[in-house]
Design a protein around this motif. Sequence first.
Motif, PDB file in Angstrom:
ATOM      1  N   ASP A   1      70.103  51.234   9.473  1.00 26.69           N
ATOM      2  CA  ASP A   1      68.701  51.562   9.770  1.00 26.69           C
ATOM      3  C   ASP A   1      68.637  52.631  10.860  1.00 26.69           C
ATOM      4  OD1 ASP A   1      67.839  49.649   7.935  1.00 26.69           O
ATOM      5  OD2 ASP A   1      67.345  48.155   9.472  1.00 26.69           O
ATOM      6  N   ALA A   2      69.467  52.462  11.882  1.00 27.96           N
ATOM      7  CA  ALA A   2      69.504  53.440  12.977  1.00 27.96           C
ATOM      8  C   ALA A   2      69.960  54.801  12.457  1.00 27.96           C
ATOM      9  CB  ALA A   2      70.434  52.954  14.091  1.00 27.96           C
ATOM     10  N   ALA A   3      70.952  54.807  11.579  1.00 31.55           N
ATOM     11  CA  ALA A   3      71.425  56.073  11.003  1.00 31.55           C
ATOM     12  C   ALA A   3      70.325  56.751  10.202  1.00 31.55           C
ATOM     13  CB  ALA A   3      72.651  55.817  10.128  1.00 31.55           C
ATOM     14  N   GLU A   4      69.549  55.983   9.459  1.00 37.11           N
ATOM     15  CA  GLU A   4      68.441  56.554   8.695  1.00 37.11           C
ATOM     16  C   GLU A   4      67.387  57.166   9.617  1.00 37.11           C
ATOM     17  OE1 GLU A   4      66.866  53.718   5.911  1.00 37.11           O
ATOM     18  OE2 GLU A   4      68.600  53.912   4.581  1.00 37.11           O
ATOM     19  N   VAL A   5      67.118  56.495  10.730  1.00 36.12           N
ATOM     20  CA  VAL A   5      66.149  57.038  11.692  1.00 36.12           C
ATOM     21  C   VAL A   5      66.652  58.368  12.248  1.00 36.12           C
ATOM     22  CG1 VAL A   5      65.075  56.675  13.963  1.00 36.12           C
ATOM     23  CG2 VAL A   5      65.137  54.808  12.301  1.00 36.12           C
ATOM     24  N   VAL A   6      67.914  58.418  12.622  1.00 38.06           N
ATOM     25  CA  VAL A   6      68.499  59.650  13.164  1.00 38.06           C
ATOM     26  C   VAL A   6      68.423  60.770  12.130  1.00 38.06           C
ATOM     27  CG1 VAL A   6      70.622  60.751  13.989  1.00 38.06           C
ATOM     28  CG2 VAL A   6      70.001  58.471  14.821  1.00 38.06           C
ATOM     29  N   VAL A   7      68.791  60.469  10.897  1.00 42.26           N
ATOM     30  CA  VAL A   7      68.770  61.479   9.833  1.00 42.26           C
ATOM     31  C   VAL A   7      67.351  61.973   9.582  1.00 42.26           C
ATOM     32  CG1 VAL A   7      69.071  61.770   7.342  1.00 42.26           C
ATOM     33  CG2 VAL A   7      70.895  60.775   8.698  1.00 42.26           C
ATOM     34  N   ALA A   8      66.403  61.056   9.481  1.00 36.27           N
ATOM     35  CA  ALA A   8      65.015  61.440   9.206  1.00 36.27           C
ATOM     36  C   ALA A   8      64.422  62.249  10.352  1.00 36.27           C
ATOM     37  CB  ALA A   8      64.174  60.197   8.937  1.00 36.27           C
ATOM     38  N   ARG A   9      64.782  61.893  11.563  1.00 38.86           N
ATOM     39  CA  ARG A   9      64.214  62.543  12.743  1.00 38.86           C
ATOM     40  C   ARG A   9      64.922  63.855  13.083  1.00 38.86           C
ATOM     41  NH1 ARG A   9      65.464  58.924  17.163  1.00 38.86           N
ATOM     42  NH2 ARG A   9      67.390  60.112  17.215  1.00 38.86           N
ATOM     43  N   ASP A  10      66.262  63.861  13.005  1.00 35.28           N
ATOM     44  CA  ASP A  10      67.038  64.988  13.527  1.00 35.28           C
ATOM     45  C   ASP A  10      67.823  65.772  12.483  1.00 35.28           C
ATOM     46  OD1 ASP A  10      66.215  64.010  16.027  1.00 35.28           O
ATOM     47  OD2 ASP A  10      68.031  62.818  16.273  1.00 35.28           O
ATOM     48  N   GLY A  11      67.957  65.213  11.268  1.00 40.98           N
ATOM     49  CA  GLY A  11      68.741  65.875  10.239  1.00 40.98           C
ATOM     50  C   GLY A  11      70.194  65.438  10.271  1.00 40.98           C
TER      51      GLY A  11
ATOM     52  N   ALA B   1      74.682  54.929  17.602  1.00 40.89           N
ATOM     53  CA  ALA B   1      74.830  53.891  18.626  1.00 40.89           C
ATOM     54  C   ALA B   1      73.639  53.908  19.582  1.00 40.89           C
ATOM     55  CB  ALA B   1      76.137  54.099  19.392  1.00 40.89           C
ATOM     56  N   ALA B   2      73.250  55.098  20.017  1.00 38.08           N
ATOM     57  CA  ALA B   2      72.106  55.200  20.929  1.00 38.08           C
ATOM     58  C   ALA B   2      70.836  54.688  20.272  1.00 38.08           C
ATOM     59  CB  ALA B   2      71.931  56.656  21.389  1.00 38.08           C
ATOM     60  N   GLN B   3      70.610  55.064  19.029  1.00 35.47           N
ATOM     61  CA  GLN B   3      69.403  54.624  18.315  1.00 35.47           C
ATOM     62  C   GLN B   3      69.396  53.109  18.115  1.00 35.47           C
ATOM     63  OE1 GLN B   3      66.661  56.427  17.363  1.00 35.47           O
ATOM     64  NE2 GLN B   3      65.789  54.478  16.716  1.00 35.47           N
ATOM     65  N   ALA B   4      70.573  52.548  17.833  1.00 34.39           N
ATOM     66  CA  ALA B   4      70.675  51.100  17.596  1.00 34.39           C
ATOM     67  C   ALA B   4      70.726  50.295  18.895  1.00 34.39           C
ATOM     68  CB  ALA B   4      71.908  50.794  16.752  1.00 34.39           C
ATOM     69  N   GLY B   5      70.972  50.998  20.004  1.00 32.78           N
ATOM     70  CA  GLY B   5      71.080  50.295  21.281  1.00 32.78           C
ATOM     71  C   GLY B   5      72.376  49.518  21.420  1.00 32.78           C
ATOM     72  N   VAL B   6      73.459  50.075  20.857  1.00 34.19           N
ATOM     73  CA  VAL B   6      74.764  49.435  20.933  1.00 34.19           C
ATOM     74  C   VAL B   6      75.780  50.459  21.424  1.00 34.19           C
ATOM     75  CG1 VAL B   6      74.201  47.833  19.040  1.00 34.19           C
ATOM     76  CG2 VAL B   6      75.395  49.970  18.527  1.00 34.19           C
TER      77      VAL B   6
END
Length: 195
Positions: free
Chosen positions: A14-24, A34-39
């Motif tokens: 889910d975090a990877a999808e957010v990063v991809v959608a937001r930043d490419g 890791a930063a997006q997932a908080g781990v």
Amino acid sequence: MGRTRVIDRDLLLDAAEVVVARDGAAKLTLESVAAQAGVSKASVVYDHKTKQALIGALVTRALERDNAFNHAAAEQLGDVDARVVRGRIVAAADPLPPQQRAVALTLCAALAQDVSLRQAMQANQAAVIDALQRDAAEPRNALLAYLALEGLKLLESLDFHTFPTAERDRLLREIGGLVDGMPPAPAQASAKRRR
């Protein structure tokens, strides 16, 4: 004895999808996930050793989700001819939301660059095509409808074209007609001859 898994696989994806959608895709790194997932980065590395492995997991999950979504739509139709392709037409009634389009676009770019990822998609497509042809009384009609449907979905997911809702609904009905071998409406046939 191996380390106990403490991070949910879906949390990282889910975090990877957010990063991809937001930043490419270019900004998709193990650190950004890791930063997006908080781990910690080590937690991401534990499950996905490389960026390619992470993208591979995203592709696998996307295929699993898509297959499950389409299967559920087909099951709701009950015992009908060409249920596999008809279910996919029903499932396509709602286009992808913008965030999922961004993810789909990035995954398509990754597929174009990685033969092993393409092989997973190719195997999935071969299985779908086989299933929809075995399921239909008129396999060729089912295949033509599927090709038309996938063309529509590809235009949308790659953000090449979006049809207005009423036109999109009409196209889906007409694609459904292809399953039954129905010819295009007369106005469309005459417009085609003029080109």
